[in-house]
Design a protein around this motif. Structure first.
Motif, PDB file in Angstrom:
ATOM      1  N   LEU A   1       0.812  -1.205   0.000  1.00  0.00           N
ATOM      2  CA  LEU A   1       0.000   0.000   0.000  1.00  0.00           C
ATOM      3  C   LEU A   1       0.854   1.267   0.000  1.00  0.00           C
ATOM      4  N   GLN A   2       2.020   1.175   0.635  1.00  0.00           N
ATOM      5  CA  GLN A   2       2.865   2.373   0.740  1.00  0.00           C
ATOM      6  C   GLN A   2       3.568   2.701  -0.583  1.00  0.00           C
ATOM      7  N   LYS A   3       3.518   1.772  -1.524  1.00  0.00           N
ATOM      8  CA  LYS A   3       4.355   1.948  -2.721  1.00  0.00           C
ATOM      9  C   LYS A   3       3.540   2.210  -3.974  1.00  0.00           C
ATOM     10  N   GLU A   4       2.316   2.687  -3.819  1.00  0.00           N
ATOM     11  CA  GLU A   4       1.455   2.831  -4.994  1.00  0.00           C
ATOM     12  C   GLU A   4       1.974   3.861  -5.985  1.00  0.00           C
ATOM     13  N   LYS A   5       2.760   4.822  -5.520  1.00  0.00           N
ATOM     14  CA  LYS A   5       3.237   5.869  -6.431  1.00  0.00           C
ATOM     15  C   LYS A   5       4.567   5.531  -7.068  1.00  0.00           C
ATOM     16  N   ARG A   6       5.189   4.441  -6.607  1.00  0.00           N
ATOM     17  CA  ARG A   6       6.514   4.089  -7.122  1.00  0.00           C
ATOM     18  C   ARG A   6       6.400   3.517  -8.527  1.00  0.00           C
ATOM     19  N   ASN A   7       7.484   3.661  -9.273  1.00  0.00           N
ATOM     20  CA  ASN A   7       7.549   2.960 -10.552  1.00  0.00           C
ATOM     21  C   ASN A   7       7.959   1.525 -10.272  1.00  0.00           C
ATOM     22  N   PRO A   8       7.315   0.560 -10.917  1.00  0.00           N
ATOM     23  CA  PRO A   8       7.643  -0.839 -10.617  1.00  0.00           C
ATOM     24  C   PRO A   8       9.125  -1.167 -10.813  1.00  0.00           C
ATOM     25  N   GLU A   9       9.788  -0.421 -11.668  1.00  0.00           N
ATOM     26  CA  GLU A   9      11.202  -0.684 -11.918  1.00  0.00           C
ATOM     27  C   GLU A   9      12.038  -0.505 -10.654  1.00  0.00           C
ATOM     28  N   THR A  10      11.577   0.380  -9.761  1.00  0.00           N
ATOM     29  CA  THR A  10      12.357   0.660  -8.553  1.00  0.00           C
ATOM     30  C   THR A  10      12.080  -0.357  -7.449  1.00  0.00           C
ATOM     31  N   LEU A  11      11.211  -1.340  -7.729  1.00  0.00           N
ATOM     32  CA  LEU A  11      10.871  -2.329  -6.715  1.00  0.00           C
ATOM     33  C   LEU A  11      11.701  -3.594  -6.900  1.00  0.00           C
ATOM     34  N   SER A  12      11.806  -4.375  -5.828  1.00  0.00           N
ATOM     35  CA  SER A  12      12.524  -5.651  -5.913  1.00  0.00           C
ATOM     36  C   SER A  12      11.694  -6.649  -6.712  1.00  0.00           C
ATOM     37  N   ALA A  13      12.326  -7.765  -7.083  1.00  0.00           N
ATOM     38  CA  ALA A  13      11.627  -8.790  -7.881  1.00  0.00           C
ATOM     39  C   ALA A  13      10.397  -9.298  -7.139  1.00  0.00           C
ATOM     40  N   GLY A  14      10.561  -9.518  -5.819  1.00  0.00           N
ATOM     41  CA  GLY A  14       9.440 -10.023  -5.038  1.00  0.00           C
ATOM     42  C   GLY A  14       8.302  -9.022  -4.997  1.00  0.00           C
TER      43      GLY A  14
END
Lengths: 321, 228
Positions: free
Chosen positions: B128-141
């Protein structure tokens, strides 16, 4: 408990009414497409510029014909009738016919050209002097050159011509507007050729926009594949491309109209100055509101059609699998 | 929920990915499809998602014979199914929120409904905290969890996943499986292709093992789940 949680877990998406969906989607897609064009100002400007020039060419040509027609249209009523009298009409009788015609309100002036005078003139100007000497007498009739008044309309000119023809002394009436009519006929053909040329240029716009959209579809291949995987219809996938094409065409049309107006504005002064040397008050015609709307609407329609074909063709080839 | 009746998928070259396969998955089940690569797992899922069509036999999903779903109706059909992919298949030109909301926009949900559902889905996968992030900046999981949120945002009855833990380390894999398990507990039917036998055995779900396009060992639905 499990049952109620089940219901909660599996719930169909509550959708809005079809009209609301339609407007909502198109609104957001249009805005997104517009933002995309703004984000790439250089390539957008190039494509829009090419479309604008392609649209401006037939518009300018049409405007030239329109102006030529308008300017030469004023020449019709300034033209003279040549009234050839019967051979047996004497010079005195011709003089009284002249006076009769002069009394008409729709006639500005009448000049009598006697047959001897005409022959002398003809001999001098035609170079057939020797041939004329072979003739027994003077083959030319007396002629009245009738200049209609300035207030005539094409109808009253026609009436005047008819009445001059019906005079008992008249052998034939020749109107020197024939060349103007030919000129107008030529202009009409030119205008039609412009129509054909415009159709070809329209085809060129279809190709330009089609190719742009085709590349765009190709660039977004992965995205298309993903949205198709999660249930996007062809219409949904096509929508942003249609908006892009529509915007390209629309902006191209607007720019074309601006270019044509700018051209007229730049030409207006020199043309007025030139016309002043001859007859005065000539004003260049601009694109009318309807014509401007046609250019812009035509551009938008071509953009829509071009992107429709390109997007539909390319999209079908992109299937997840 | 899913019934395969004597399904064959033969490729133009003559090889068969599936050969006369019959199986049945009930509503509310969580079933794993296992087997070596090339055993037909992916083909099986593709037939359910109508990414591919069988050359013989019938696939019936939620009472619909998939052979009768015309090309034009495929998008509407796919919207009833949640799909999770090994490579996430996220769109990297937009934030997490837009990725998860995409199926809702496709379905024609309004902005309020979309916002509500996207946040609910993100909460379920803990992002929920990461809704504004670009998916590229997230880990694989995290990316995989975004993919899962997108699959469940329309709350489908059926969720299919192709090697959802294929790129994840064991801890993340277990986390993803826990999320799946929670959906199953609220009634979602799941069909998951995986070769992570160890993990599957810990979950204790029914296993359909494929071998060269056929059932290798029938699954045992009666077996009590050994959920930790």
């Amino acid at each position: 408990m499990a049952v109620s949680r089940h219901k909660d877990a599996v719930a169909p998406v509550r959708t809005r009414g079809p009209v609301s969906i339609w407007f909502g989607r198109h609104g957001s897609t249009a805005a997104a497409s517009f933002r995309k064009l703004v984000r790439q100002p250089f390539s957008t400007l190039m494509i829009v510029g090419v479309i604008a020039i392609t649209l401006a060419i037939p518009s300018v040509l049409h405007l030239m014909v329109k102006n030529a027609l308008a300017i030469s249209g004023g020449w019709d009523d300034a033209l003279d009738f040549s009234v050839f009298l019967e051979d047996d009409v004497s010079l005195e009788e011709a003089g009284s016919v002249r006076d009769l015609i002069l009394q008409r309100a729709d006639v500005a002036s009448v000049t009598l050209v006697g047959r001897d005078e005409a022959l002398a003139e003809f001999r001098e100007q035609s170079g057939f002097g020797a041939a004329l000497d072979q003739l027994d007498g003077n083959p030319l009739p007396h002629t009245l050159v009738v200049r209609p008044g300035a207030l005539n309309t094409p109808e009253t000119i026609g009436l005047l011509r008819e009445e001059l023809t019906n005079l008992p002394e008249t052998a034939a009436v020749q109107v020197d507007t024939d060349w103007v009519q030919r000129f107008h006929a030529i202009l009409a053909i030119v205008d039609q050729s412009i129509g054909i040329g415009a159709a070809l240029l329209g085809l060129a716009i279809l190709v330009i926009i089609g190719n742009t959209i085709r590349l765009d579809v190709e660039n977004r291949r992965d995205e298309i594949e993903v949205v198709k995987l999660i249930g996007a219809s062809d219409g949904f996938v096509r929508r942003p491309f249609l908006w892009s094409g529509l915007l390209y065409g629309f902006l191209g049309g607007v720019l074309a109209v601006l270019l044509v107006h700018l051209g007229v504005f730049l030409l207006d002064e020199p043309v007025t100055r030139l016309a002043g040397l001859y007859r005065g008050n000539v004003e260049l015609l601009r694109l009318s509101l309807e014509e401007s709307a046609l250019v812009i609407g035509g551009g938008a329609a071509l953009g829509l059609v071009g992107s429709w074909f390109a997007a539909s063709r390319r999209m079908r080839a992109i299937e997840p699998g | 929920m899913i019934r395969f009746e004597n399904v064959t998928r033969r490729f133009p070259g003559g090889q068969e990915a599936l050969s006369g396969l019959s199986l049945n998955i009930d509503a509310g089940e969580m079933v794993f499809v296992t087997g070596h690569s090339g055993a037909g797992k992916s083909t099986l899922l593709k037939l359910v998602a109508l990414i591919d069509r069988p050359t013989g036999g019938q696939v019936i999903v939620d009472g619909q014979n998939t052979a009768r779903v015309k090309r034009r109706r495929i998008p509407a059909y796919r919207r009833q199914i949640g799909m999770v992919f090994q490579d996430h298949k996220l769109l990297y030109d937009r934030p997490v929120f837009d990725n998860v909301g995409l199926p809702l926009i496709i379905a024609g949900a309004g902005p309020r409904e979309t916002g509500r559902r996207v946040r609910a889905a993100l909460e379920q996968v803990g992002l929920l905290q990461k809704e504004k992030r670009n998916p590229e900046t997230l880990s694989a999981g995290e990316q995989q969890r975004v993919g899962i949120a997108r699959a469940i945002v329309t709350r489908p009855k059926l969720l299919i996943a192709d090697e959802p833990t294929g790129n994840l380390d064991p801890d993340l894999s277990l986390e993803v499986m826990r999320i799946f398990r929670r959906f199953n507990e609220v009634g979602v039917t799941l069909m998951i292709a995986s070769h992570d036998i160890g993990l599957i055995d810990r979950l204790g779900c029914r296993r359909i093992e494929l071998e060269e396009g056929r059932l290798a060992a029938p699954g045992d639905p009666a077996e009590e789940p050994a959920w930790p």
